[in-house]
Design a protein around this motif. Sequence first.
Motif, mmCIF file in Angstrom:
data_model
loop_
_atom_site.group_PDB
_atom_site.id
_atom_site.type_symbol
_atom_site.label_atom_id
_atom_site.label_comp_id
_atom_site.label_asym_id
_atom_site.label_seq_id
_atom_site.Cartn_x
_atom_site.Cartn_y
_atom_site.Cartn_z
ATOM 1 N N ALA A 1 37.965 -83.278 -25.468
ATOM 2 C CA ALA A 1 39.336 -83.427 -24.981
ATOM 3 C C ALA A 1 39.478 -84.727 -24.202
ATOM 4 N N GLY A 2 38.477 -85.031 -23.385
ATOM 5 C CA GLY A 2 38.504 -86.281 -22.644
ATOM 6 C C GLY A 2 38.412 -87.491 -23.557
ATOM 7 N N PHE A 3 37.651 -87.352 -24.637
ATOM 8 C CA PHE A 3 37.487 -88.470 -25.573
ATOM 9 C C PHE A 3 38.795 -88.799 -26.279
ATOM 10 N N VAL A 4 39.484 -87.781 -26.792
ATOM 11 C CA VAL A 4 40.685 -88.050 -27.584
ATOM 12 C C VAL A 4 41.875 -88.467 -26.714
ATOM 13 N N THR A 5 41.779 -88.258 -25.402
ATOM 14 C CA THR A 5 42.872 -88.680 -24.520
ATOM 15 C C THR A 5 42.502 -89.903 -23.694
ATOM 16 N N SER A 6 41.361 -90.519 -23.976
ATOM 17 C CA SER A 6 40.923 -91.691 -23.218
ATOM 18 C C SER A 6 41.801 -92.899 -23.539
ATOM 19 N N PRO A 7 41.833 -93.898 -22.651
ATOM 20 C CA PRO A 7 42.635 -95.102 -22.909
ATOM 21 C C PRO A 7 42.281 -95.774 -24.233
ATOM 22 N N ASN A 8 41.001 -95.757 -24.610
ATOM 23 C CA ASN A 8 40.588 -96.400 -25.853
ATOM 24 C C ASN A 8 41.236 -95.751 -27.071
ATOM 25 N N THR A 9 41.264 -94.422 -27.095
ATOM 26 C CA THR A 9 41.828 -93.746 -28.263
ATOM 27 C C THR A 9 43.347 -93.789 -28.265
ATOM 28 N N THR B 1 35.079 -82.060 -36.042
ATOM 29 C CA THR B 1 36.403 -81.889 -35.446
ATOM 30 C C THR B 1 37.025 -83.230 -35.058
ATOM 31 N N LEU B 2 36.207 -84.248 -34.809
ATOM 32 C CA LEU B 2 36.768 -85.558 -34.470
ATOM 33 C C LEU B 2 37.549 -86.133 -35.646
ATOM 34 N N ALA B 3 36.977 -86.042 -36.842
ATOM 35 C CA ALA B 3 37.684 -86.525 -38.031
ATOM 36 C C ALA B 3 38.942 -85.695 -38.268
ATOM 37 N N PHE B 4 38.829 -84.387 -38.063
ATOM 38 C CA PHE B 4 39.983 -83.498 -38.229
ATOM 39 C C PHE B 4 41.088 -83.886 -37.245
ATOM 40 N N ALA B 5 40.724 -84.099 -35.988
ATOM 41 C CA ALA B 5 41.718 -84.435 -34.965
ATOM 42 C C ALA B 5 42.367 -85.782 -35.239
ATOM 43 N N ASP C 1 48.826 -84.614 -33.122
ATOM 44 C CA ASP C 1 48.420 -84.352 -31.736
ATOM 45 C C ASP C 1 46.918 -84.102 -31.719
ATOM 46 N N PRO C 2 46.098 -85.168 -31.597
ATOM 47 C CA PRO C 2 44.644 -85.015 -31.647
ATOM 48 C C PRO C 2 44.094 -84.071 -30.583
ATOM 49 N N ALA C 3 44.664 -84.113 -29.378
ATOM 50 C CA ALA C 3 44.155 -83.258 -28.305
ATOM 51 C C ALA C 3 44.334 -81.784 -28.644
ATOM 52 N N ALA C 4 45.507 -81.422 -29.165
ATOM 53 C CA ALA C 4 45.760 -80.033 -29.556
ATOM 54 C C ALA C 4 44.864 -79.636 -30.722
ATOM 55 N N ALA C 5 44.640 -80.565 -31.658
ATOM 56 C CA ALA C 5 43.782 -80.275 -32.810
ATOM 57 C C ALA C 5 42.347 -80.014 -32.372
ATOM 58 N N ILE C 6 41.844 -80.831 -31.444
ATOM 59 C CA ILE C 6 40.502 -80.629 -30.899
ATOM 60 C C ILE C 6 40.404 -79.270 -30.224
#
Length: 207
Positions: free
Chosen positions: A102-110, A170-174, A179-184
């Motif tokens: 969750a932290g990864f998909v909402t990070s500034p980089n992503t 799940t990363l590829a899926f998200a 909404d990547p965070a919800a998908a994760i």
Amino acid sequence: MDETIDRAASGGLRARKKAATRQALADAALRLFLERGYEQVGVREIAEVADVSVSTLFNYFPGGKEALVFDEDAGNEAALVSAVTDRPPGQTIPGALRAHFAGFVTSPNTRDPRFAELQQLIQQTPALREYARAMALRHENALARALADQTGRPHDDLLCAAYARFTLETLAFAGSRPDPAAAIDQALLLLDQGWTTTAAQHDPEPA
């Protein structure tokens, strides 16, 4: 003592210069790849844009062009394993991984618009897809070993291997969802239930 301070300052300056050069190379590569396509850009051009020699580029990125795209890969793997091995007391493994992703998909980089472009570039470029697959396999093995160590299982345990594989998928899926965070969250919730139920039947210690 003054000499010690000078050496420390000099070492810190060298480290910052190396980090700046590495970042300049990665930034130049990403910009060129997104502008013209991966196959149309060579390492010599990247080196020229970053104002370094080709030999310097390979000193920083021995893996060549593919490694420039996946510059932060080693750090990502270390963080993934740490999420399992250094989780707070009382936190389950599934809970720790959900929080990590969750932290990864909402990070500034992503959230950077270039991140979506980079993911599209990877999917459209066979060499990058293959490299990403190899990196994912390496992460899978590292995560599976961490899971095995944390639960008292052997390193070739199939439950740990399967959970590591599907968790990383799940990363590829998200990345393919609006909404990547919800998908994760939803994907890992599903996996968590399977892990918890199955692990409880055989676990020597809580997972």
